[in-house]
Design an enzyme around this catalytic site. Structure first.
Site, short mmCIF file in Angstrom:
data_model
loop_
_atom_site.label_atom_id
_atom_site.label_comp_id
_atom_site.label_asym_id
_atom_site.label_seq_id
_atom_site.Cartn_x
_atom_site.Cartn_y
_atom_site.Cartn_z
CG HIS A 142 -1.83 -1.11 1.39
ND1 HIS A 142 -2.69 -1.51 0.39
CD2 HIS A 142 -2.04 -1.98 2.43
CE1 HIS A 142 -3.39 -2.56 0.81
NE2 HIS A 142 -3.00 -2.87 2.03
CG ASP A 186 -4.44 -9.61 4.95
OD1 ASP A 186 -4.24 -10.21 3.87
OD2 ASP A 186 -4.21 -8.39 5.09
CG HIS A 225 -6.31 -5.29 2.91
ND1 HIS A 225 -5.66 -6.05 3.85
CD2 HIS A 225 -7.40 -4.76 3.51
CE1 HIS A 225 -6.34 -5.99 5.00
NE2 HIS A 225 -7.40 -5.22 4.82
CG ASP A 259 -2.82 -8.57 1.71
OD1 ASP A 259 -1.90 -8.73 2.54
OD2 ASP A 259 -3.84 -7.88 1.96
ZN LIG Z 1 -3.78 -7.00 3.79
#
Ligand SMILES: [Zn+2]
Length: 337
Positions: free
Chosen positions: A145, A270, A185, A183
């Site tokens: 990110h 995650d 996200h 992931d």
């Molecule tokens: Zn993540």
């Protein structure tokens, strides 16, 4: 007489030091050359903390290392060499202002993320020069990110995988990089840095409704990079069957057309069941299957070259179990997948 004795003692000391130094170097070389899978880490990744009990915490790495030891996989672990200057490579992605700002405001986190870059580049060097097939980098903070805002984004400071892709292209002249991000996200920063770049095929499975609110499937890349950015939104509750299906169809098809020279994985766990920040339902066996699919692609196109980098994963025990499941498949390179 006194001088003679001094000389003799000095000679014994030199012999003693040389012997142990030689033994140490030999051991290190053996460790590198007789393995085909390495795990690169360092105690420096235990230092950075955001706040007490924050989910992105040092235990994420400690639990992985403990479980590796329990499973007798700790002979694959190798410490990153921290001596190297990687800022010229960090600058291929991040601005000087971003670097300066992190150093000033988050010195410990900046050091950890810089060390994470060192781990990744060392992993690439091992794969390319020592013919290691694949490397897992057990590091934190995560990176996918991280933008150039002068602060952290989603617990990330530098985008390790983006820097690694640039390094492989510029240092080793391997042009086509496939980045797979599983992931929970969306890897918004990885998308951002390669959005118009056809030399990097970015494939991300994620929940587009979660942080950072990006990753819609209609974002397919721009300019010459059109078609080289693949976002797959998966809903809450996504299970093994659903994600494996996407990997077997969309990813395999696109990767076989792309023919990568090197495969990188943003390995975020995650997306595993029972994560504190995610709502997917992927099991450790599910991650084993995903790993097999990625290995099949890498074997077909680039002699199996895979560098896998830890991203998220906030259920401390679950993150360790999924990571080890992933490594158990990576190390079985010779087995048919
Ligand atoms: Zn993540």
């Amino acid at each position: 007489m006194k001088n003679k004795r001094k000389f003799l003692l000095f000679s014994i000391y030199i012999l003693f030091v040389s012997f142990f130094k030689f033994k140490w170097i030999s051991k290190a070389k053996t460790l590198i050359s007789d393995k085909k899978t390495l795990i690169i880490t360092h105690p420096i990744f235990f230092r950075h903390t955001i706040s007490p009990n924050h989910p992105e915490r040092p235990e994420r790495i400690k639990y992985i290392l403990t479980l590796l030891e329990k499973k007798k996989l700790d002979d694959l672990i190798y410490n990153v060499d921290l001596e190297r200057n990687v800022y010229p490579w960090i600058k291929t992605i991040h601005s000087q202002n971003h670097i300066n700002s992190l150093k000033k405001s988050f010195p410990v986190a900046e050091k950890s993320s810089e060390s994470a870059v060192k781990a990744c580049l060392m992993g690439v060097d091992q794969i390319i020069t020592k013919k290691i097939y694949n490397v897992f980098c057990a590091l934190r903070p995560p990176g996918h990110h991280a933008l150039n805002t002068g602060k952290d984004e989603g617990f990330c400071f530098y985008n390790h995988i983006a820097i690694t892709a640039k390094y492989i292209q510029k240092k080793y002249n391997k042009k086509k990089i496939l980045i797979i991000d599983w992931d929970y996200h969306h890897g918004n920063s990885t998308e951002f840095f390669f959005y118009n770049d056809p030399s990097v095929l970015f494939f991300s499975t994620h929940d587009a409704n979660a942080y950072p609110g990006t990753g819609l499937p209609n974002r397919k890349g721009g300019g010459k990079g059109k078609g080289f950015n693949i976002n797959i939104h998966l809903p809450c509750g996504t299970n093994d069957k659903q994600i494996i299906n996407v990997f077997k169809t969309t990813l395999q098809k696109r990767a076989n057309l792309f023919k990568p020279d090197f495969v990188l994985i943003s390995a975020g766990f995650d997306s595993r069941k029972n994560d504190l920040l995610g709502c997917f339902n992927i099991s450790d066996n599910g991650f084993k299957e995903l790993t097999k699919i990625v290995m099949k692609i890498a074997k077909k196109h680039c002699d199996g070259r895979i560098l896998s980098i830890l991203e998220g994963g906030y259920n401390i025990e679950g993150n360790a179990k999924a990571t080890v499941a992933h490594i158990e498949i990576l190390k079985n390179f010779y087995k048919k997948v």
